[in-house]
Design an enzyme around this catalytic site. Structure first.
Site, short mmCIF file in Angstrom:
data_model
loop_
_atom_site.label_atom_id
_atom_site.label_comp_id
_atom_site.label_asym_id
_atom_site.label_seq_id
_atom_site.Cartn_x
_atom_site.Cartn_y
_atom_site.Cartn_z
N TRP A 199 0.81 -1.22 0.00
CA TRP A 199 0.00 0.00 0.00
C TRP A 199 0.85 1.27 0.00
CZ3 TRP A 199 1.55 2.79 4.10
CH2 TRP A 199 2.02 2.11 5.22
N CYS A 200 2.16 1.12 0.19
CA CYS A 200 3.04 2.27 0.36
C CYS A 200 3.40 2.90 -1.00
CB CYS A 200 4.31 1.86 1.10
SG CYS A 200 5.60 3.12 1.13
N TYR A 201 3.21 4.19 -1.11
CA TYR A 201 3.53 4.92 -2.35
C TYR A 201 5.01 4.79 -2.68
CZ TYR A 201 4.58 8.99 -5.29
OH TYR A 201 5.04 9.81 -6.28
N SER B 169 7.11 5.63 4.07
CA SER B 169 5.75 5.62 4.61
C SER B 169 5.75 4.87 5.92
CB SER B 169 4.78 4.94 3.62
OG SER B 169 4.75 5.64 2.39
#
Length: 484
Positions: free
Chosen positions: A169-171, A319
């Site tokens: 989910w981390c950009y 993140s």
């Protein structure tokens, strides 16, 4: 000229010939008592003259806009890594300083607050400018997937294992993914894992391998760790720290960094490790390094307006999972204002004995949350009301003008939030201040009182002696009259 006889006529203290005076035991006793009384009363008057007299008043704080206030602190975070711990300052005038390092020191500690090495010198986390290959589609055959079951085997099989701990989910993890997979493919082609075996690039999905990531104290994504012979802890002259990669994240930069890591490793190191392993059925597992905590100490300067001192996990290229950040802390010291020398502090206490009684109410206080599901995403907020006390000292009026001391009251609360947890210190200075002024005592008043004591005691003693002497004479006359 005035004759001596005329001068004698103004004598206030006319003398009685010694032959006409009579000494008595009662007079001697009263003289001794009078002398002792004079000495006692003189001592009390002298002590009162030397005792400092002060005047306390409440006035408006007239600090100028350019004045700054110093905040000293020493706070231990058992579960916040020094790798990402950031000290930030902001105020109502728009000041916003992030990750202050010049006046702040960090020390890695274990869960029991015991230091695990010397000072942490990582400094500010570099800003990553190059992410390379953007979001183009890539094969997942470059970097090997590592899990709790095979991590120990991989980390001990290769001389150098470079692992990307990421979260889908981390950009920033997704930005790194294409260049990481390409770099891993290139390194496999140059250093065949089965033949050479000096280096391997792997990856760990922290959403699937939460225990593995927690064991290695991963708090930000992506975290690129370098393992040498099974450990990512580098020891240098008593200094322990995770060996991490903070460089650029494009393919070219990653490959260059990997080449630098593998260059000092002998080509036959992999064979030697395999031969050594043949004598052991299973490689011993090494415990996770005790560097999950951080002690932060130092000072910051802030404007004398309402503001915030915030300590949290911060990075410009990582993140964080808020549910995994725990900002429980123990405060060893927290104070406002510059430190006074011992001599100046003694002078302040001499003028105002109550100074220092509530100087550091947060000292020794613990704010710990049990980090389970119900206590995740907890920010600990402290609300501090600061009052300045100025002491006008005669001794220091020329040297330091006024002695300043700051005292404060503190209240804390736990706040659940969707944002990254932090330890926040909200401070607000009172618009009023306490002014303690030393009031000098008149020396002429002291001399007047001393003269009054001596004259008064002498006169009273004389009256008592006269009464006593006449009483004794009267008693003797009565006794003589009865005899006849």
């Amino acid at each position: 000229m005035i004759s001596s006889s005329k001068l004698k006529s103004v004598d206030f203290y006319r003398k009685i010939p010694r032959d006409l005076t009579e000494a008595s035991l009662s007079g001697a006793g009263l003289s001794i008592i009078a002398a002792l009384s004079m000495m006692f009363l003189f001592g009390m008057e002298l002590n009162n003259y030397l005792t400092v007299s002060t005047m306390t008043s409440i006035v408006v704080d007239r600090s100028s806009d350019g004045e700054f206030l110093r905040i000293d602190f020493n706070i231990s975070f058992p579960a916040l890594s020094c790798e990402f711990a950031s000290v930030d300052v902001s105020d109502v005038l728009g000041t916003n300083r992030l990750n202050i390092t010049k006046t702040v020191r960090k020390f890695s500690i274990d869960p029991n607050l015991v230091p695990t090495g010397s000072e942490y010198h990582a400094g500010p986390i570099p800003i990553v400018n190059k992410h390379g290959d953007d979001f183009e589609e890539v094969d997942n055959d470059g970097a090997d997937f590592l899990t709790s079951e095979n991590f120990e085997k991989y980390s001990h099989r290769y001389s150098i294992l470079v692992v990307n701990f990421f979260a889908p989910w981390c950009y920033w993890s997704n930005r790194l993914k294409p260049s990481w997979e390409k770099a891993a493919k290139i390194m496999k082609e140059r250093y065949d894992p089965e033949i050479d075996g000096r280096i391997l690039m792997g990856k760990v999905d922290c959403t699937q391998e939460a225990d593995l990531c927690r064991r290695h104290h991963i708090q930000g994504y992506p975290s690129i760790r370098i393992f040498r012979k099974g450990s990512d802890v580098k020891e240098s002259h008593g200094h322990h720290e995770h060996e991490s990669y903070y460089g650029e994240r494009d393919t070219e930069s990653l490959v260059a960094a990997m080449e630098t890591l593998v260059a000092p490793v002998p080509r036959d190191s992999h064979k030697l490790e395999l031969e050594d392993k043949s004598n052991h059925s299973e490689t011993a597992k090494r415990p996770a390094p005790l560097t999950s905590g951080c002690r932060i100490e130092g000072f910051v300067r802030v404007k004398k307006v309402p503001g915030n001192l915030v300590i949290s996990a911060h990075s410009g290229a990582h993140s964080f999972d808020p549910s995994q950040i725990n900002v429980s802390h123990v405060i060893s010291h927290f104070s406002f204002g510059k430190k006074l020398s011992q001599r100046m502090l003694s002078e302040a206490k001499r003028l105002s004995p109550y100074i220092g009684g509530n100087h550091d109410p947060l000292m020794g206080r613990s704010y710990v949350t049990n980090h389970d599901h119900s206590n995740a995403n907890v920010t600990i907020e402290h609300y501090l009301q600061v009052v300045k006390t100025q002491i006008a000292s005669i001794r220091y009026s020329q040297e330091n003008k006024l002695l300043e001391e700051y005292e404060y009251t503190a209240h804390a609360s736990l706040v659940h939030s969707i944002y990254i947890p932090a330890a926040k210190f909200h401070f607000e200075l009172s618009p009023m201040q306490v002014l303690v002024t030393g009031v000098p005592k008149s020396f002429s008043h002291f001399i007047t009182n001393v003269c009054a004591i001596i004259g008064g005691v002498f006169t009273v003693a004389g009256i008592l002696d006269s009464i006593l002497h006449n009483t004794i004479r009267l008693v003797k006359k009565v006794e003589l009259g009865k005899q006849f």
